[in-house]
Each structure stands twice: as C-alpha cells, then as structure tokens.
Write a protein that holds these residues in place. Sequence first.
Motif, PDB file in Angstrom:
ATOM      1  N   LEU A  46      32.703  42.150  42.214  1.00  0.00           N
ATOM      2  CA  LEU A  46      31.617  41.221  42.536  1.00  0.00           C
ATOM      3  C   LEU A  46      31.283  41.274  44.022  1.00  0.00           C
ATOM      4  N   GLN A  47      32.318  41.258  44.843  1.00  0.00           N
ATOM      5  CA  GLN A  47      32.129  41.298  46.287  1.00  0.00           C
ATOM      6  C   GLN A  47      31.429  42.581  46.713  1.00  0.00           C
ATOM      7  N   ALA A  48      31.806  43.695  46.086  1.00  0.00           N
ATOM      8  CA  ALA A  48      31.187  44.983  46.414  1.00  0.00           C
ATOM      9  C   ALA A  48      29.714  45.002  46.012  1.00  0.00           C
ATOM     10  N   ILE A  49      29.378  44.396  44.867  1.00  0.00           N
ATOM     11  CA  ILE A  49      27.982  44.352  44.421  1.00  0.00           C
ATOM     12  C   ILE A  49      27.126  43.602  45.428  1.00  0.00           C
ATOM     13  N   VAL A  50      27.611  42.449  45.882  1.00  0.00           N
ATOM     14  CA  VAL A  50      26.860  41.652  46.854  1.00  0.00           C
ATOM     15  C   VAL A  50      26.643  42.446  48.135  1.00  0.00           C
ATOM     16  N   ARG A  51      27.670  43.124  48.607  1.00  0.00           N
ATOM     17  CA  ARG A  51      27.556  43.890  49.851  1.00  0.00           C
ATOM     18  C   ARG A  51      26.595  45.064  49.697  1.00  0.00           C
ATOM     19  N   GLU A  52      26.629  45.725  48.544  1.00  0.00           N
ATOM     20  CA  GLU A  52      25.736  46.860  48.322  1.00  0.00           C
ATOM     21  C   GLU A  52      24.276  46.424  48.289  1.00  0.00           C
ATOM     22  N   ILE A  53      23.992  45.296  47.612  1.00  0.00           N
ATOM     23  CA  ILE A  53      22.612  44.807  47.562  1.00  0.00           C
ATOM     24  C   ILE A  53      22.152  44.391  48.954  1.00  0.00           C
ATOM     25  N   ALA A  54      23.036  43.711  49.694  1.00  0.00           N
ATOM     26  CA  ALA A  54      22.679  43.270  51.044  1.00  0.00           C
ATOM     27  C   ALA A  54      22.401  44.459  51.956  1.00  0.00           C
ATOM     28  N   ALA A  55      23.208  45.512  51.837  1.00  0.00           N
ATOM     29  CA  ALA A  55      23.027  46.688  52.687  1.00  0.00           C
ATOM     30  C   ALA A  55      21.717  47.404  52.385  1.00  0.00           C
ATOM     31  N   ALA A  56      21.279  47.338  51.123  1.00  0.00           N
ATOM     32  CA  ALA A  56      20.051  48.032  50.730  1.00  0.00           C
ATOM     33  C   ALA A  56      18.798  47.202  50.973  1.00  0.00           C
TER      34      ALA A  56
ATOM     35  N   PHE B 213      16.120  44.220  56.501  1.00  0.00           N
ATOM     36  CA  PHE B 213      16.365  43.263  57.576  1.00  0.00           C
ATOM     37  C   PHE B 213      17.345  42.163  57.167  1.00  0.00           C
ATOM     38  N   GLY B 214      18.312  42.517  56.312  1.00  0.00           N
ATOM     39  CA  GLY B 214      19.324  41.543  55.918  1.00  0.00           C
ATOM     40  C   GLY B 214      18.767  40.326  55.211  1.00  0.00           C
ATOM     41  N   GLU B 215      17.698  40.515  54.405  1.00  0.00           N
ATOM     42  CA  GLU B 215      17.038  39.368  53.779  1.00  0.00           C
ATOM     43  C   GLU B 215      17.773  38.846  52.551  1.00  0.00           C
ATOM     44  N   PHE B 216      18.751  39.588  52.032  1.00  0.00           N
ATOM     45  CA  PHE B 216      19.449  39.150  50.826  1.00  0.00           C
ATOM     46  C   PHE B 216      20.266  37.901  51.156  1.00  0.00           C
ATOM     47  N   PRO B 217      19.979  36.756  50.496  1.00  0.00           N
ATOM     48  CA  PRO B 217      20.566  35.478  50.921  1.00  0.00           C
ATOM     49  C   PRO B 217      21.916  35.156  50.292  1.00  0.00           C
ATOM     50  N   VAL B 218      22.516  36.108  49.570  1.00  0.00           N
ATOM     51  CA  VAL B 218      23.777  35.851  48.877  1.00  0.00           C
ATOM     52  C   VAL B 218      24.922  36.513  49.631  1.00  0.00           C
ATOM     53  N   ALA B 219      26.031  35.787  49.755  1.00  0.00           N
ATOM     54  CA  ALA B 219      27.232  36.312  50.392  1.00  0.00           C
ATOM     55  C   ALA B 219      28.434  35.893  49.556  1.00  0.00           C
TER      56      ALA B 219
ATOM     57  N   GLY C 138      10.472  22.596  47.804  1.00  0.00           N
ATOM     58  CA  GLY C 138       9.679  23.337  46.844  1.00  0.00           C
ATOM     59  C   GLY C 138      10.411  24.520  46.258  1.00  0.00           C
ATOM     60  N   VAL C 139       9.800  25.099  45.234  1.00  0.00           N
ATOM     61  CA  VAL C 139      10.447  26.157  44.479  1.00  0.00           C
ATOM     62  C   VAL C 139      10.667  27.417  45.298  1.00  0.00           C
ATOM     63  N   SER C 140       9.926  27.597  46.376  1.00  0.00           N
ATOM     64  CA  SER C 140      10.059  28.820  47.160  1.00  0.00           C
ATOM     65  C   SER C 140      11.450  28.977  47.765  1.00  0.00           C
ATOM     66  N   GLU C 141      12.208  27.881  47.870  1.00  0.00           N
ATOM     67  CA  GLU C 141      13.541  27.980  48.442  1.00  0.00           C
ATOM     68  C   GLU C 141      14.560  28.541  47.469  1.00  0.00           C
ATOM     69  N   VAL C 142      14.236  28.587  46.189  1.00  0.00           N
ATOM     70  CA  VAL C 142      15.134  29.230  45.233  1.00  0.00           C
ATOM     71  C   VAL C 142      14.827  30.724  45.250  1.00  0.00           C
ATOM     72  N   PRO C 143      15.767  31.557  45.658  1.00  0.00           N
ATOM     73  CA  PRO C 143      15.484  32.996  45.799  1.00  0.00           C
ATOM     74  C   PRO C 143      15.525  33.712  44.455  1.00  0.00           C
TER      75      PRO C 143
ATOM     76  N   SER D 174      22.783  26.081  55.602  1.00  0.00           N
ATOM     77  CA  SER D 174      21.877  27.069  56.193  1.00  0.00           C
ATOM     78  C   SER D 174      20.995  27.751  55.155  1.00  0.00           C
ATOM     79  N   GLY D 175      21.218  27.449  53.872  1.00  0.00           N
ATOM     80  CA  GLY D 175      20.442  28.078  52.814  1.00  0.00           C
ATOM     81  C   GLY D 175      21.081  29.327  52.244  1.00  0.00           C
ATOM     82  N   ARG D 176      22.270  29.659  52.713  1.00  0.00           N
ATOM     83  CA  ARG D 176      22.975  30.831  52.191  1.00  0.00           C
ATOM     84  C   ARG D 176      23.630  30.486  50.856  1.00  0.00           C
TER      85      ARG D 176
END
Length: 444
Positions: free
Chosen positions: A118-128, A131-137, A260-265, A295-297
């Motif tokens: 699971l941790q590797a999946i999150v890191r791979e998506i974030a790396a791809a 500008f580091g926009e993936f909000p999941v850690a 508003g709904v825009s805050e749900v990624p 912070s919204g993460r």
Amino acid sequence: MNTPMAMGGSGRLETVTNPRDGENRPAILLAGASVRWAAQSLRRGMPNSRVIGLDWFGDSDTRMVCDQFHPFRVGEESQENLSQQIESVANLHAARVIRVGGLQVSGGGNSWRQWNRLQAIVREIAAASDFGEFPVATPLTYQCSAGRCRLAGSNCDDVSAADLIAETSGRGIRWLWKQANSTGGMGIRSVPTSTESILESSDGWLQQRITGRSYGLVAIASANQTRMLGLTVGLHQRFGDRPFVYSGSRGPVSQIGDAGVSEVPWRHLQTLSEQVAKSFSLRGLFNLDFIRDASGRWCLLELNARPSASCEVIERWATDTGWMGPDDSLMRMHLEAIDGGDPATRLNWLSETTDWSSSSTRSQWIKRIVFAGQEGIVDVSTIRKRLRAESITIELADLPPERTRIATGEPILTLLFRVDDRAKKMASAQLRRAIRIVQGELLP
C-alpha cells in the motif's frame, strides 16, 4: 447486539434453523464478526439463495434473515480455529464462503507485506503526479516484533521500540500501537509512557498518530473497472487506551466542511482505488480508511479487502435516492464481481455529472453502535416504546435476544437514522436522545 462472552458456548456446533422452502437452493455462507447487514443485503438482491450466517453475536435480526445460523464457538478465537470453524460450517451446508468485515482468519495474507505494498502504491502515484499534487500520503510506520522495530518498507537495521519512542518523544511525535490481525479498532492502543505492553506483545505496528477526521472510501472492483461508491465519515469511541473503537459511519459525504465538494479529491481517490485493486487483484467490495488532517492531506491507514460495515449506509442512501433498484443490493454486486461480472456499470452516482447540490444526493444515513455505560439486561420492546413516546423515528438493528445481559462497554444494539440536509441539527439532537434512551433502558 450481544458479545461473544455473553453467548456462552459448549464447544458443540450450534445450529439455528429458519425454515424456508427449497433446501436445494445454492447456499452462501457469510462469515464475519457480525453478518446482519450482509445477510439482509444478500436476501434482498439474491432472494433465491440459501443464506447461512456465522458470526460472534447471533443477534435476533441476523438469525431471522438467515436460513440457518451458527455462532462462532467461544474460547476458540485464534485465526486457525476460526478458519476451521468456517470450513466445518461450509462443508455441513455445501456452501460457498463469503467473508465480510470485522474478522481476521488464517490464510488472509501477510499484513506487513500488505502495508508495504500500500505504501509503495501511494509513493508511486505521488512520484508520477505533476508538481506533487497527489494529496494522499501514509503515516510514519514501523513494523514490530518482540520489542524490535524496523521502518516499514526499508532495509534499515532493527531498533528497540523503547529507544524509538524515547528518541521521538522530544519531537512531538505521538504513536499508536496496532496489533496485527485486529479489527474494528479493538487492537489500536495509545502508546503509554511505559512501553512494557509493546515489548511483551507479539507482532504489530508503531504508527504515527495523525490528528484529523476519519473517512472510509467504499469501492467495488470488477475484471474491467473499479468504481468508487461513496465516502463515509468514520465514527469512533474511546475505551481506556483504545481511542478508535469503531462505533459507526455517516454518509455518503459530498463535501468536506463548508468548503464544497471540490475539496474531496475524487480524481485522486479514483486513481488510488484503481491501483490498489489492480495490485492486490481485488474483486468485489473493498474499503480504504483515511485520516484527513488540518492541512487537507489524506493519510491512508488501511485496506479492508472485503465488504465493510460502512457499506450499509451507502446502500441505504443509494436505494433511497433511486440510484439502486429495490431488488438490487451491494452484496449481490459483490458476488457478481467475484464471479467475473461487471456490476459497476449499474453504478454511476459518483460521476462528473452528479449533481451534489440536489436534495436527494445531500441526504445521509447514520449507523451508530450504542455501547453500554453500565451492566444491565436489554429490553428491546421497552426501548421501542420510549422512542415512540418521544416521537423519535429511528430503526433498531443488531438486536440481542430478549433479556440478554450486557456488560459495561459492550455493544447494546445499532441505530440507523436517515438525515435530511435541511434538518441536520434536529436530527443530531434526536440521535443523541435515542442513544441516551437505549443506554438508560438497561434493566438491573
């Protein structure tokens, strides 16, 4: 709802039969901590199936919806014994086994390996992502055994759990101890000043405690696609050093706070769901648990690769709003997906064209487990009378047999409540009153 300790147990295989016609119908064994919702969902969506229940509680409404019911034998809670009991009941009825939430059995895979993936999946998506926009850690996590810890997913040397806690205490890091193969928050403990309990424990995790709100994402995976079904708020209750005992869900969530709904990624959560389903070869319903910090993460905490308790509020909402037909159900879709079908084609409420401002999509369901504040005997009929007398319209579920004695801290029953977006304050007040009535009507 009753607890395993209150059920008694002779060591014999107990069977409760609910006579129905057609014993040659295909048998499906639902095995879990509590199978009431799954059995009701399966009964509605697949009325021609023969539903066999196997759980810890043996609630009266569970036994009523099942063709036959067996309780787990008390005193045999190890994963190996649970697996043997499931196999025994399945063989007795020539039944197909479907596991539902809140039960860990042997053969479920290595939990440390699952977390590392699971941790590797999150890191791979974030790396791809751009500008580091993936909000999941993922939170800082150490895998521990016999008092020694290693940073999850690394090849670093082991360190003493006591030394790790002492070293990080000055940096304001708080830790949770997560016992391996536990569910429902029962194995999650706040790390005390003394680490003796951790040093004596077997396998588990030290995980950084993240302050924020708990969410659960319900999704369904088929051979061709993965669809999000809804996001729910997780409800928890503290019991001593257990700060996150599951006490229910509220949802679906269409917005976070007032922003508003825009805050749900949604787009990022969809990407994560797809990658998790692909990496773990998932089929059917599954759940991803998060904490959203200030912070919204979004911090990913866990994968539950099976139907979870929060599915019930999603299903009730979808039925109310017409997104799901009256003869359809999530458990039917779960089995269809496992068998290679693509039930997600019937589910389109989380699309880009969904109107989240409409009154139907902004309604919610609350599922709230009520725990006993003191020991007493449950009288469901008296509870119903009190609720009617105070004009509180609420559904009771997970009902213990009449005159069941409940110990302090054990679950009494579950409240199911529909909340209209225009009357949230009134609904919250009624729910609080209903909880007090249920807790106050325990007889000595």
